[in-house]
Design a protein around this motif. Structure first.
Motif: not given
Length: 129
Positions: A83-96
Motif C-alpha cells: 500500500y505504501q509503495d502504491g502497488l495495490g494489495t491484490d493477490a498477484e501483487t502480494l505474491a510477487t
C-alpha cells in the motif's frame, strides 16, 4: 487471514545463501531465517527491483510453515508495504512482492559482513548497512 501464497519455492541462489546463514547464525530452520529476511527487506526504504526470480531449488515450504505463529502479522506488514509503495494489495501483487522482498532480504542477510551470530540479527537496522 488469506495468505499471499500457499507455497513458497526459493531460488537455488537463495537456498545457497540460506545454507551460509544457517552455518553462521546456528539457526537450524529455513522458515525462521526466511522470516528474518522478509522483515529485513520490508524495513528497507526502497522498492525491490522487479527482477525475475527462478524457483529452481528443491527448497519449498508452505505458508503455514513460513509464517508460523506470526503469519497474520507478516501478511499485514506485506500489505501495508505494498500500500505504501502504491502497488495495490491484490493477490498477484502480494505474491510477487513477497517473493521479491524475501529474496532481497535473504541477499541482504547473506551479504552482511557483520552478521556472524544470531545475536547480530538483533542489532538495530541502521547498523546493518
Amino acid at each position: 487471514m488469506q495468505p499471499p501464497v500457499d507455497r513458497i519455492k526459493l531460488s537455488q541462489s537463495a537456498k545457497d545463501q540460506l545454507i551460509k546463514l544457517k552455518r553462521v547464525t546456528k539457526i537450524p530452520n529455513w522458515n525462521v531465517l526466511c522470516r528474518w529476511a522478509l522483515c529485513r527487506s520490508l524495513a528497507e526504504a526502497s522498492i525491490p527491483s522487479p527482477v525475475p526470480i527462478p524457483a529452481d531449488s528443491n527448497l519449498e515450504m508452505s505458508w503455514q510453515v513460513f509464517g508460523g505463529a506470526i503469519a497474520d502479522q507478516l501478511i499485514i506488514a506485506l500489505k501495508q508495504r505494498c500500500y505504501q509503495d502504491g502497488l495495490g494489495t491484490d493477490a498477484e501483487t502480494l505474491a510477487t512482492q513477497l517473493r521479491l522482498h524475501l529474496h532481497r532480504g535473504i541477499g541482504y542477510l547473506a551479504g552482511d559482513p557483520n552478521l556472524k551470530s544470531i545475536e547480530d540479527l538483533l542489532r538495530p537496522l541502521e547498523n546493518h548497512t
